[in-house]
Motif scaffolding. Structure first.
Motif, short mmCIF file in Angstrom:
data_model
loop_
_atom_site.label_atom_id
_atom_site.label_comp_id
_atom_site.label_asym_id
_atom_site.label_seq_id
_atom_site.Cartn_x
_atom_site.Cartn_y
_atom_site.Cartn_z
N ASN A 109 21.78 -2.68 1.92
CA ASN A 109 21.73 -1.61 0.94
C ASN A 109 20.52 -1.63 0.06
OD1 ASN A 109 24.24 -3.51 -0.61
ND2 ASN A 109 24.34 -3.24 1.29
N GLY A 110 20.43 0.13 -0.28
CA GLY A 110 19.55 0.42 -1.04
C GLY A 110 18.82 1.71 -0.74
N VAL A 111 18.49 2.66 -1.60
CA VAL A 111 17.37 4.05 -1.02
C VAL A 111 15.96 3.08 -1.67
CG1 VAL A 111 19.84 4.55 -1.33
CG2 VAL A 111 18.82 4.62 -3.14
N PRO A 112 15.10 4.08 -1.38
CA PRO A 112 14.12 5.18 -1.82
C PRO A 112 14.05 5.48 -2.91
CG PRO A 112 14.10 6.16 -0.04
CD PRO A 112 16.20 5.33 0.08
N GLY A 113 13.28 5.37 -3.25
CA GLY A 113 12.87 6.10 -5.25
C GLY A 113 11.61 6.11 -5.55
N LEU A 114 10.87 5.23 -5.07
CA LEU A 114 9.09 5.18 -6.29
C LEU A 114 9.17 6.48 -6.47
CD1 LEU A 114 7.51 2.42 -5.11
CD2 LEU A 114 8.35 2.46 -7.18
N GLU A 115 8.59 7.60 -5.57
CA GLU A 115 7.90 8.65 -5.76
C GLU A 115 8.79 9.29 -7.32
OE1 GLU A 115 5.56 9.82 -2.23
OE2 GLU A 115 5.26 11.43 -3.72
N THR A 116 10.60 9.80 -6.38
CA THR A 116 10.85 10.59 -7.03
C THR A 116 11.88 10.30 -8.56
OG1 THR A 116 12.90 9.65 -5.94
CG2 THR A 116 11.44 11.42 -4.87
N HIS A 137 5.19 10.38 -0.13
CA HIS A 137 4.59 9.79 0.76
C HIS A 137 4.72 8.58 0.59
CE1 HIS A 137 2.55 12.82 -1.19
NE2 HIS A 137 1.62 12.86 -0.81
N HIS A 138 5.66 7.56 0.56
CA HIS A 138 6.01 7.34 0.94
C HIS A 138 6.49 6.64 3.04
CE1 HIS A 138 10.65 8.19 0.69
NE2 HIS A 138 10.20 9.00 1.84
N ALA A 139 7.42 5.25 3.20
CA ALA A 139 6.90 5.34 4.43
C ALA A 139 8.29 5.04 5.36
CB ALA A 139 6.25 3.87 4.61
N THR A 140 9.46 5.16 4.21
CA THR A 140 10.29 4.78 4.38
C THR A 140 10.64 7.00 5.20
OG1 THR A 140 11.17 4.43 2.43
CG2 THR A 140 12.40 5.06 3.82
N ASP A 141 11.74 6.73 6.61
CA ASP A 141 12.06 7.98 7.10
C ASP A 141 12.82 8.93 6.28
OD1 ASP A 141 14.22 6.34 7.92
OD2 ASP A 141 13.64 6.08 9.66
N TYR A 142 12.75 8.67 5.15
CA TYR A 142 14.07 9.40 4.92
C TYR A 142 13.92 9.27 2.94
CZ TYR A 142 17.71 6.40 2.92
OH TYR A 142 17.97 5.42 1.64
N THR A 143 14.68 10.47 2.49
CA THR A 143 14.72 10.52 1.35
C THR A 143 16.25 10.51 0.87
OG1 THR A 143 14.69 11.35 -0.98
CG2 THR A 143 13.97 12.41 0.76
N PRO A 144 17.53 10.28 0.30
CA PRO A 144 18.46 10.76 0.15
C PRO A 144 19.09 12.05 -0.70
CG PRO A 144 18.11 8.73 -1.19
CD PRO A 144 16.97 8.68 -0.95
N TYR A 145 17.82 12.35 -1.38
CA TYR A 145 17.39 13.16 -2.47
C TYR A 145 16.65 14.60 -1.63
CZ TYR A 145 18.03 9.44 -5.29
OH TYR A 145 18.07 8.08 -6.26
N GLU A 185 0.76 -1.05 -0.02
CA GLU A 185 0.04 -0.32 -0.23
C GLU A 185 1.00 1.39 -0.15
OE1 GLU A 185 -2.83 0.52 3.14
OE2 GLU A 185 -3.65 2.90 2.49
N THR A 186 1.62 1.36 1.05
CA THR A 186 2.54 2.36 0.86
C THR A 186 3.42 2.89 0.00
OG1 THR A 186 4.37 1.14 2.89
CG2 THR A 186 2.70 2.46 3.94
N ALA A 187 4.34 1.84 -0.55
CA ALA A 187 4.83 1.48 -1.77
C ALA A 187 3.95 2.01 -3.07
CB ALA A 187 5.45 0.69 -1.49
N THR A 188 3.26 1.39 -3.59
CA THR A 188 1.79 1.89 -4.83
C THR A 188 2.04 3.21 -4.96
OG1 THR A 188 0.69 0.53 -3.91
CG2 THR A 188 2.07 -0.52 -5.39
N ARG A 189 1.08 3.67 -3.17
CA ARG A 189 0.45 4.95 -2.84
C ARG A 189 1.81 6.30 -3.37
NH1 ARG A 189 -3.04 7.22 0.04
NH2 ARG A 189 -3.64 5.14 0.73
N SER A 190 3.01 5.76 -2.91
CA SER A 190 3.99 6.93 -2.95
C SER A 190 4.23 6.78 -4.64
CB SER A 190 5.07 6.28 -2.31
OG SER A 190 6.37 6.12 -3.29
N ALA A 191 4.52 5.77 -5.01
CA ALA A 191 4.56 5.75 -6.88
C ALA A 191 3.47 6.60 -7.50
CB ALA A 191 4.11 3.71 -6.92
N ALA A 192 2.82 6.46 -7.24
CA ALA A 192 1.47 6.71 -7.60
C ALA A 192 1.60 8.58 -7.54
CB ALA A 192 -0.14 6.64 -7.32
N CYS A 193 2.22 8.19 -7.09
CA CYS A 193 2.35 10.36 -5.97
C CYS A 193 3.25 11.13 -6.76
CB CYS A 193 2.58 10.77 -5.23
SG CYS A 193 0.55 10.14 -3.95
#
Ligand code: DUC
Ligand code: ZN
Ligand code: ZN
Length: 485
Positions: A342-349, A415-423, A78-86
């Motif tokens: 390992n990894g960074v969040p990035g669906l929305e950006t 809108h992601h559930a991760t607590d930071y963005t690398p950007y 839910e959270t990941a795909t919400r963030s992707a859509a936004c």
């Protein structure tokens, strides 16, 4: 009564092939008309002054999945795909991993259950880390037949890696059953050797993540993987290419007519090894594999994107929280680089960064932007023209893009559930004004209207990109066991 359920009116429609001024008429979730002055829609989206493009197809994202390097994934479907859509994305392909002690089919069924909360359409790559007889002989052919037409393998990570013999087995089953093989290509033994040496020398900080896996480990594994794919006449995609030397191996293979496809990711356009050279708490935010490289490599990557060697740009969304004891620092606050997730969040950006770095900075045309963020992935993974096109008959998956909007990326607006963005703090021009998936408006002018459970599983039939060439290096066909006349 209105002629259409929805009309996206007055925008400039951009496809990978062309640009036209047109309204888009939608009925029952599909595009049914493109033209001037279409009749009324029950709902209308004003796209005047905006671009109307196919919704993004992000074909590489890790959602609600155990990490290869420890740590708990921060997102649900839910959270990941919400963030992707936004962020303008309307389809994702994520991973159903083979889990130890659970049959492959049961593991995949469990992922289908988890994905029921998705807000946008989704498909799966099946991750194989133990290609035993039951897996390659029974489970995998059945799962491929059920529409999971891509397999993922890792050449590194102790818990996932497969050796060359196992890779050949996986390529064989993919060729027999018509699936694409996607690869994380890095030389495992070289990385392990370097890691041990660095740790023994007391070099534990996040900076040394990039020292344990320089570009050559990626180049070597890419070359080896291409050779194994050529031996089996099996199409593959190389995931997350970060450097010119790996891209060059891919270009050479493509030039020889091999069906070798490849992607890169936004993090490799905007992060560098310098981002890792901070104290562990900060450096961990940028720690992903392969490692971010240099500004010169960023520019090299753009050239390979522009020339088509690297056909699509995915997020490789792999979210681990900094502040969660089970997240990035699952091994403790003072963990060495080798035990940080390992990894960074990035669906929305993903789409805004590619638009800004690509289109706004003059490296990509609008059509190329659509190709690398949507159409090429839809084609490569057997979803086109249902996805990846603004065309009559296609799903009404549309992003209405405000090409002028300036946005400072920050954790607060995502809108992601991760607590930071690398950007954090990066200013970009261009942001989605509205995202429409199968005719439903999920995001418009800052309002999120995503519905968990709206997303559907995308089963994939055999398609052209995964057909072998019909040419082996010798007269012997190792899959059929026959010798050509
Ligand atoms: N590397 C991977 O191989 N997968 C997820 C994230 C990462 O950094
Ligand atoms: Zn990977
Ligand atoms: Zn990945």
């Amino acid at each position: 009564m209105s002629e259409y359920d929805l009309v996206v009116r007055g925008g400039t429609v951009v496809n990978a092939s062309d640009i036209v001024k047109a309204d888009v008429g939608v009925k029952d979730g599909r595009i049914v008309a493109l033209g001037e002055k279409l009749g009324a829609g029950a709902k209308e989206v004003d796209a005047s002054g905006r671009l109307v493009m196919p919704g993004g197809v992000d074909s590489h994202c890790h959602i609600d999945q155990p990490s290869s390097t420890g740590g708990r994934n921060a997102e649900t479907f839910e959270t990941a795909t919400r963030s992707a859509a936004c962020g303008g994305t309307t389809s994702v392909i994520c991973f159903a991993p083979q889990q130890k002690g659970v049959g492959l089919a049961d593991g995949v069924a469990a992922y289908h259950e988890r994905a029921k909360s998705a807000c946008i359409d989704y498909s799966f790559h099946i991750v194989i880390n133990d290609p035993n007889d039951a897996v390659v002989g029974e489970d995998l052919p059945k799962l491929i037949g059920e529409g999971h037409r891509s397999i993922k393998l890792f050449m590194t990570y102790a818990s996932n890696r497969v050796d060359d013999g196992q890779i050949l087995r996986i390529l064989e089953v993919a060729r027999r059953n018509q699936a694409l093989v996607c690869v994380h290509a890095e030389n495992h033994d070289a990385i392990m050797f370097m890691t041990e040496k660095l740790l023994a020398a007391g070099l534990n900080g996040t900076k040394y993540h990039s020292w344990c896996k320089p570009a050559l480990v990626e180049r070597e594994a890419t070359y080896r993987m291409i050779a194994l794919a050529e031996l089996m006449d099996q199409p593959i995609q190389i995931f997350h290419v970060t450097c010119g030397e790996a891209a060059e191996e891919i270009r050479r293979a493509q030039q020889r007519g091999l069906k070798i496809y490849a992607e890169t990711c936004p993090q490799y356009f905007v992060l560098t090894e310098k981002d890792l050279d901070r104290d562990a708490r900060e450096g961990a935010k940028f720690l992903c594999s392969p490692a971010p490289r240099t500004e010169a490599e960023q520019e090299a990557l753009w050239n390979y994107v522009k020339s088509g060697t690297l056909g699509n740009v995915t997020s490789d969304h792999a979210p681990y929280n900094i502040g969660d004891p089970d997240g990035k620092f699952w091994a403790g606050d003072n963990a060495p680089f080798s035990s940080i997730a390992n990894g960074v969040p990035g669906l929305e950006t993903r789409m805004p960064i590619v638009f800004h770095e690509g289109v706004v900075k003059g490296r990509l045309s609008l059509q190329e932007f659509v190709a690398v963020t949507s159409t090429n992935a839809a084609k490569l993974f057997g979803l086109h023209p249902q996805k990846g096109a603004i065309a009559v008959g296609a799903d009404a998956d549309i992003v209405v893009w405000d090409a002028e909007k300036k946005t400072v990326i920050s954790q607060d607006i995502l809108h992601h559930a991760t607590d930071y963005t690398p950007y954090e703090g990066m200013e970009v021009t261009g942001w989605p004004a509205a995202t429409i998936a199968r005719g439903a408006v999920l995001w418009q002018d800052g309002e999120d209207m995503c519905e968990p459970g709206y997303g559907r599983f995308l089963a994939r039939e055999p398609y052209d990109y995964i057909k072998p060439r019909g040419a082996f290096p010798t007269p012997f066909d190792p899959v059929a066991g026959t010798v050509a006349e």
